[in-house]
Design a protein around this motif. Structure first.
Motif, PDB file in Angstrom:
ATOM      1  N   UNK A 234      90.723 -32.073  42.850  1.00  0.00           N
ATOM      2  CA  UNK A 234      90.377 -30.702  43.374  1.00  0.00           C
ATOM      3  C   UNK A 234      88.541 -30.676  43.692  1.00  0.00           C
ATOM      4  N   UNK A 235      88.079 -31.674  43.041  1.00  0.00           N
ATOM      5  CA  UNK A 235      86.656 -31.617  43.516  1.00  0.00           C
ATOM      6  C   UNK A 235      86.487 -32.153  44.842  1.00  0.00           C
ATOM      7  N   UNK A 236      87.127 -33.041  44.944  1.00  0.00           N
ATOM      8  CA  UNK A 236      87.023 -33.851  46.482  1.00  0.00           C
ATOM      9  C   UNK A 236      87.359 -32.596  47.634  1.00  0.00           C
ATOM     10  N   UNK A 237      88.427 -31.861  47.340  1.00  0.00           N
ATOM     11  CA  UNK A 237      88.821 -30.885  48.432  1.00  0.00           C
ATOM     12  C   UNK A 237      87.820 -30.064  48.472  1.00  0.00           C
ATOM     13  N   UNK A 238      87.189 -29.596  47.367  1.00  0.00           N
ATOM     14  CA  UNK A 238      86.197 -28.484  47.300  1.00  0.00           C
ATOM     15  C   UNK A 238      84.866 -28.793  48.121  1.00  0.00           C
ATOM     16  N   UNK A 239      84.562 -30.089  48.157  1.00  0.00           N
ATOM     17  CA  UNK A 239      83.628 -30.491  48.636  1.00  0.00           C
ATOM     18  C   UNK A 239      83.898 -30.931  50.173  1.00  0.00           C
ATOM     19  N   UNK A 240      84.897 -31.243  50.513  1.00  0.00           N
ATOM     20  CA  UNK A 240      85.220 -31.509  51.854  1.00  0.00           C
ATOM     21  C   UNK A 240      85.469 -30.490  52.732  1.00  0.00           C
ATOM     22  N   UNK A 241      86.064 -29.478  51.977  1.00  0.00           N
ATOM     23  CA  UNK A 241      86.529 -28.264  52.635  1.00  0.00           C
ATOM     24  C   UNK A 241      85.307 -26.907  52.573  1.00  0.00           C
ATOM     25  N   UNK A 242      84.697 -27.231  51.852  1.00  0.00           N
ATOM     26  CA  UNK A 242      83.658 -26.028  51.522  1.00  0.00           C
ATOM     27  C   UNK A 242      82.327 -26.305  51.118  1.00  0.00           C
TER      28      UNK A 242
ATOM     29  N   UNK B 202      86.116 -32.792  66.056  1.00  0.00           N
ATOM     30  CA  UNK B 202      85.526 -31.476  65.977  1.00  0.00           C
ATOM     31  C   UNK B 202      84.496 -31.348  64.938  1.00  0.00           C
ATOM     32  N   UNK B 203      83.148 -31.806  65.217  1.00  0.00           N
ATOM     33  CA  UNK B 203      82.053 -32.050  64.294  1.00  0.00           C
ATOM     34  C   UNK B 203      82.086 -30.636  63.461  1.00  0.00           C
ATOM     35  N   UNK B 204      81.869 -30.714  62.208  1.00  0.00           N
ATOM     36  CA  UNK B 204      81.827 -29.648  61.231  1.00  0.00           C
ATOM     37  C   UNK B 204      82.951 -28.804  60.825  1.00  0.00           C
ATOM     38  N   UNK B 205      84.271 -29.371  61.571  1.00  0.00           N
ATOM     39  CA  UNK B 205      85.345 -28.545  61.137  1.00  0.00           C
ATOM     40  C   UNK B 205      86.334 -29.580  60.241  1.00  0.00           C
ATOM     41  N   UNK B 206      87.035 -28.833  59.642  1.00  0.00           N
ATOM     42  CA  UNK B 206      87.950 -29.799  58.419  1.00  0.00           C
ATOM     43  C   UNK B 206      89.172 -29.651  58.863  1.00  0.00           C
ATOM     44  N   UNK B 207      90.096 -30.697  58.545  1.00  0.00           N
ATOM     45  CA  UNK B 207      91.383 -30.520  58.728  1.00  0.00           C
ATOM     46  C   UNK B 207      92.073 -29.426  58.339  1.00  0.00           C
ATOM     47  N   UNK B 208      91.836 -29.117  57.070  1.00  0.00           N
ATOM     48  CA  UNK B 208      92.573 -27.718  56.476  1.00  0.00           C
ATOM     49  C   UNK B 208      92.194 -26.793  57.529  1.00  0.00           C
ATOM     50  N   UNK B 209      91.006 -26.715  57.831  1.00  0.00           N
ATOM     51  CA  UNK B 209      90.495 -25.390  58.390  1.00  0.00           C
ATOM     52  C   UNK B 209      91.208 -25.340  59.860  1.00  0.00           C
ATOM     53  N   UNK B 210      91.588 -26.594  60.424  1.00  0.00           N
ATOM     54  CA  UNK B 210      92.028 -26.478  61.706  1.00  0.00           C
ATOM     55  C   UNK B 210      93.625 -26.158  61.686  1.00  0.00           C
TER      56      UNK B 210
END
Length: 258
Positions: free
Chosen positions: A54-62, A98-106
Motif C-alpha cells: 500500500x505504501x509503494x502504491x501511494x508513493x508511486x501514484x501520488x 509519458x514522464x510524470x504519469x503513472x500506469x494507474x492514471x493512464x
DNA sequence: AATACCGTCAACCGCTGGACA
DNA sequence: CTGTCCAGCGGTTGACGGTAT
C-alpha cells in the motif's frame, strides 16, 4: 506461488482505504530522508499501520515528487492512443513514455475517457479499427503493411530535434528507428550510410535499456532511403527491415506522422 | 428536495516472474 | 531444483462528487 497479500499476515491491524494527510506526511518524510529500500519494511520504519504494498502504491501514484498533476494534454492523449494500439493494455510500458504519469492514471484515463472518445469517433478501442466493418474479415485480411505507429511527429519520435525537424521536415534520426516484435526501437547511434544497401546499427529500445545489434536495416518508401535521395514528406512511410534482429520483426511496416 | 445514476479516481487484490537461499 | 520473498503489473472495486430524473 510465493506471494503475499496485505491480509496474509495480520500480526497487527493494518489500515486500509484512503490515506490521511498525516499518513502521507509520514511516508513522504521517510522516503525523502531514507529512500525506499525494502517496501515491506517501510511501514514499520515510517510508523505506518499499512502494508508495504500500500505504501509503494501511494508513493508511486501520488506522493512521488516528479509526478505531473492535472489533466492530460491533447498530445499526451494522442500518444496514449498510439501506444495502446501498439502495446495493448501494457500500462506500465505506456506510462514509461509519458514522464510524470503513472500506469494507474493512464489506465483510469483510458477506461473512463479515451475508450469512449474513440467509440464516438467510430473506432473500436480494442482493435483501433473502424467499428461497423466486417470484423472477421478485417481480422483475417492481412494488411499490406502493419502501421506500428501513428501520431504527431514529436510523439512518434520522442527524442526528435525540433530545429532539425523544422529545417528538414523529418526527425533528425529518421532512419535510426526500427521495430522488434512490434515495439518501436530508437537507435542510440549508427554509422551513417548513404547507399541503399543498409547499414549496421547499434540500437536500444525506447522503453528499456536493452541494446541490440542488428545486421542490417534498410528503409524504403517515400524517398526516405538515404540522405542523398530523401524527400521530406509527412504521411505514411513504409520501411523495410531484414537481417538478424534477435528474432524480431522482419518485413515492411508503416510509420505515420504528421 | 430526494434519490438514482454515472463518471472518475484512489486503492486493493491476485497473479507473475525475478532474486536468492 | 525447490521454496520463499518481494516488486511490479493489470484487473477490479468502492468511495465520492456531479448530474439527471
Amino acid at each position: 506461488m510465493g506471494h503475499q497479500s496485505c491480509n496474509s499476515a495480520p500480526k497487527q491491524k493494518l489500515r486500509k482505504g484512503l490515506w490521511s494527510p498525516e499518513e502521507d506526511e509520514k511516508l513522504y518524510n521517510h522516503i525523502i530522508r531514507y529512500g525506499v529500500g525494502c517496501w515491506s519494511s517501510v511501514p514499520k520504519l515510517a510508523g505506518l499501520q499499512r502494508c508495504g504494498k500500500s505504501c509503494r502504491l501511494r508513493w508511486i501514484n501520488y506522493l512521488r515528487p516528479d509526478l505531473k498533476r492535472g489533466s492530460f494534454s491533447q498530445q499526451e492523449e494522442d500518444l496514449i492512443v498510439s501506444l495502446h494500439e501498439m502495446l495493448g493494455n501494457r500500462w506500465s510500458q505506456i506510462a514509461s513514455q509519458l514522464p510524470g504519469r503513472t500506469d494507474n492514471e493512464i489506465k483510469n484515463f483510458w477506461n473512463s475517457s479515451l475508450k469512449k472518445k474513440l467509440r464516438q469517433r467510430g473506432i473500436d478501442p480494442a482493435t483501433h479499427k473502424p467499428i461497423g466493418g466486417d470484423a472477421s474479415e478485417s481480422q483475417e485480411e492481412k494488411p499490406d503493411n502493419p502501421t506500428i505507429l501513428s501520431g504527431p511527429v514529436d510523439q512518434v519520435f520522442p527524442n526528435f530535434d525540433q530545429q532539425y525537424f523544422t529545417e528538414h521536415g523529418v526527425p533528425p534520426s529518421m532512419g535510426f528507428y526500427g521495430v522488434n516484435n512490434s515495439e518501436l526501437y530508437e537507435y542510440g547511434y549508427g554509422e551513417s550510410s548513404s547507399n541503399s544497401g543498409g547499414s549496421n546499427w547499434n540500437c536500444s529500445s525506447v522503453s528499456g535499456n536493452e541494446v541490440l545489434n542488428w545486421d542490417s536495416v534498410t528503409h524504403i518508401g517515400n524517398g526516405i532511403l538515404s540522405e542523398e535521395n530523401f524527400e521530406p514528406k509527412f504521411g505514411v512511410h513504409t520501411w523495410q527491415e531484414h537481417g538478424d534482429m534477435n528474432g524480431g520483426f522482419e518485413g515492411d511496416f508503416n510509420v505515420e506522422f504528421f
